[in-house]
Write a protein that holds these residues in place. Sequence first.
Motif, PDB file in Angstrom:
ATOM      1  N   THR A   1       0.831  -1.203   0.000  1.00 10.22           N
ATOM      2  CA  THR A   1       0.000   0.000   0.000  1.00 10.22           C
ATOM      3  C   THR A   1       0.869   1.257   0.000  1.00 10.22           C
ATOM      4  O   THR A   1       0.564   2.245  -0.681  1.00 10.22           O
ATOM      5  CB  THR A   1      -0.926   0.003   1.220  1.00 10.22           C
ATOM      6  OG1 THR A   1      -1.675  -1.217   1.236  1.00 10.22           O
ATOM      7  CG2 THR A   1      -1.884   1.173   1.184  1.00 10.22           C
TER       8      THR A   1
ATOM      9  N   GLU B   1      -3.223 -11.943  -2.038  1.00  6.39           N
ATOM     10  CA  GLU B   1      -4.276 -11.640  -3.016  1.00  6.39           C
ATOM     11  C   GLU B   1      -5.626 -11.456  -2.325  1.00  6.39           C
ATOM     12  O   GLU B   1      -6.419 -10.591  -2.713  1.00  6.39           O
ATOM     13  CB  GLU B   1      -4.365 -12.763  -4.049  1.00  6.39           C
ATOM     14  CG  GLU B   1      -5.294 -12.445  -5.205  1.00  6.39           C
ATOM     15  CD  GLU B   1      -5.178 -13.426  -6.354  1.00  6.39           C
ATOM     16  OE1 GLU B   1      -5.899 -13.242  -7.354  1.00  6.39           O
ATOM     17  OE2 GLU B   1      -4.379 -14.386  -6.254  1.00  6.39           O
ATOM     18  N   GLU B   2      -5.899 -12.227  -1.285  1.00  7.84           N
ATOM     19  CA  GLU B   2      -7.165 -12.097  -0.553  1.00  7.84           C
ATOM     20  C   GLU B   2      -7.304 -10.737   0.115  1.00  7.84           C
ATOM     21  O   GLU B   2      -8.422 -10.235   0.293  1.00  7.84           O
ATOM     22  CB  GLU B   2      -7.252 -13.179   0.533  1.00  7.84           C
ATOM     23  CG  GLU B   2      -7.565 -14.574   0.007  1.00  7.84           C
ATOM     24  CD  GLU B   2      -7.468 -15.630   1.101  1.00  7.84           C
ATOM     25  OE1 GLU B   2      -7.288 -15.237   2.281  1.00  7.84           O
ATOM     26  OE2 GLU B   2      -7.550 -16.818   0.783  1.00  7.84           O
ATOM     27  N   ARG B   3      -6.157 -10.147   0.504  1.00  6.00           N
ATOM     28  CA  ARG B   3      -6.189  -8.916   1.290  1.00  6.00           C
ATOM     29  C   ARG B   3      -6.197  -7.635   0.453  1.00  6.00           C
ATOM     30  O   ARG B   3      -6.598  -6.590   0.958  1.00  6.00           O
ATOM     31  CB  ARG B   3      -4.988  -8.880   2.257  1.00  6.00           C
ATOM     32  CG  ARG B   3      -5.182  -9.772   3.462  1.00  6.00           C
ATOM     33  CD  ARG B   3      -3.879  -9.931   4.238  1.00  6.00           C
ATOM     34  NE  ARG B   3      -4.097 -10.672   5.466  1.00  6.00           N
ATOM     35  CZ  ARG B   3      -4.298 -11.979   5.531  1.00  6.00           C
ATOM     36  NH1 ARG B   3      -4.287 -12.704   4.415  1.00  6.00           N
ATOM     37  NH2 ARG B   3      -4.497 -12.577   6.685  1.00  6.00           N
ATOM     38  N   VAL B   4      -5.682  -7.703  -0.769  1.00  7.15           N
ATOM     39  CA  VAL B   4      -5.608  -6.465  -1.546  1.00  7.15           C
ATOM     40  C   VAL B   4      -7.003  -6.034  -1.996  1.00  7.15           C
ATOM     41  O   VAL B   4      -7.873  -6.866  -2.239  1.00  7.15           O
ATOM     42  CB  VAL B   4      -4.673  -6.601  -2.770  1.00  7.15           C
ATOM     43  CG1 VAL B   4      -3.253  -6.884  -2.339  1.00  7.15           C
ATOM     44  CG2 VAL B   4      -5.169  -7.670  -3.731  1.00  7.15           C
ATOM     45  N   THR B   5      -7.198  -4.744  -2.056  1.00  9.58           N
ATOM     46  CA  THR B   5      -8.469  -4.200  -2.551  1.00  9.58           C
ATOM     47  C   THR B   5      -8.183  -3.388  -3.812  1.00  9.58           C
ATOM     48  O   THR B   5      -8.335  -3.884  -4.914  1.00  9.58           O
ATOM     49  CB  THR B   5      -9.146  -3.355  -1.464  1.00  9.58           C
ATOM     50  OG1 THR B   5      -8.217  -2.384  -0.958  1.00  9.58           O
ATOM     51  CG2 THR B   5      -9.621  -4.240  -0.310  1.00  9.58           C
ATOM     52  N   PHE B   6      -7.703  -2.156  -3.625  1.00 11.54           N
ATOM     53  CA  PHE B   6      -7.371  -1.328  -4.791  1.00 11.54           C
ATOM     54  C   PHE B   6      -5.922  -1.516  -5.249  1.00 11.54           C
ATOM     55  O   PHE B   6      -5.561  -1.135  -6.358  1.00 11.54           O
ATOM     56  CB  PHE B   6      -7.589   0.146  -4.453  1.00 11.54           C
ATOM     57  CG  PHE B   6      -6.654   0.645  -3.389  1.00 11.54           C
ATOM     58  CD1 PHE B   6      -5.409   1.173  -3.720  1.00 11.54           C
ATOM     59  CD2 PHE B   6      -6.997   0.569  -2.047  1.00 11.54           C
ATOM     60  CE1 PHE B   6      -4.538   1.622  -2.734  1.00 11.54           C
ATOM     61  CE2 PHE B   6      -6.132   1.012  -1.063  1.00 11.54           C
ATOM     62  CZ  PHE B   6      -4.900   1.541  -1.410  1.00 11.54           C
ATOM     63  N   GLN B   7      -5.079  -2.113  -4.390  1.00 15.50           N
ATOM     64  CA  GLN B   7      -3.655  -2.206  -4.699  1.00 15.50           C
ATOM     65  C   GLN B   7      -3.412  -3.165  -5.873  1.00 15.50           C
ATOM     66  O   GLN B   7      -4.163  -4.114  -6.078  1.00 15.50           O
ATOM     67  CB  GLN B   7      -2.853  -2.710  -3.486  1.00 15.50           C
ATOM     68  CG  GLN B   7      -3.029  -1.895  -2.230  1.00 15.50           C
ATOM     69  CD  GLN B   7      -4.131  -2.444  -1.328  1.00 15.50           C
ATOM     70  OE1 GLN B   7      -5.062  -3.096  -1.798  1.00 15.50           O
ATOM     71  NE2 GLN B   7      -4.036  -2.157  -0.042  1.00 15.50           N
TER      72      GLN B   7
END
Length: 297
Positions: free
Chosen positions: A229, A258-264
């Motif tokens: 981030t 991969e599960e944790r990224v949102t916009f990144q």
Amino acid sequence: MKAALVGADGTLLHEARRPTGRDRGAEAVVETILCFATDLYAYGEEHLGEGAAAAGVAVPGIVDAEHGIAVYAANLGWRDVPLRKLISERLGGIPVALGHDVRTGGLAEGRIGAGKGADRFLFVPLGTGIAGAIGIAGTIEAGAHGYAGEIGHIVVRPDGPDCGCGQRGCLETLASAAAVSRAWAAVSGDPDADAADCAKAVVSGDPAALRVWRDAVDALAAGLVTALTLLDPRTLIIGGGLAEAGETLFTPLRAAVEERVTFQKLPHIVPAALGDTAGCLGAGLLAWDLLSTEVSA
């Protein structure tokens, strides 16, 4: 201690290793470094036709690279050692570069290792602790005070274990090779068990090992997403002892990130390529950078 003679293109021409001997005290360690450098220079003269044109040295702890001073290293017991000056004097006045061990290893991985060709990368070795090297366009960002990249002290579990830095739940207390070793030794009941043993038990399907491994990967992913981030690297290079588990680590880690990224944007998550020679190669690159700077000046 590891040392090498390195060619201009990063080729490893000669490599040698010696015990640090830190039990003999800080002054003895410094003298061992100086003797090692002298012997390496002499080897070049005898076997390669010339001594080194410049030297690079990478040390742990707090480093003032600009002034060539090894400021502090808890595991070596030294403070404010003018290593650049001492080594240059011992080697007849050749230019000497001093760097931080993780950032120097990251420089090598970025230029000639797993990050080759990436304009932005983050190198994270998972060893006794966790640190990071931020690569930008072929150089390593040290920060305003030389502390950039200390990803191991991102707090990922505020109620987690105490850390030597004074905080609780730092990433390195949960996801370093040392942390996994501690956790698996406690769960398995074997005080000599380590992270490599845990990885083997994971492969065999041991439920307790799977829980220890999952907890470490979960914490690691949380810390890495914070770093992504902030830094938005193109490549994320994972090295150190824990990375030697190969896909036992990388498959669940990639999935957890991969599960944790949102916009990144997801970076390429790859294993380090140079192993424990990265520091030697990076120190050599620092030395060659000194020479190229002198020529351009």
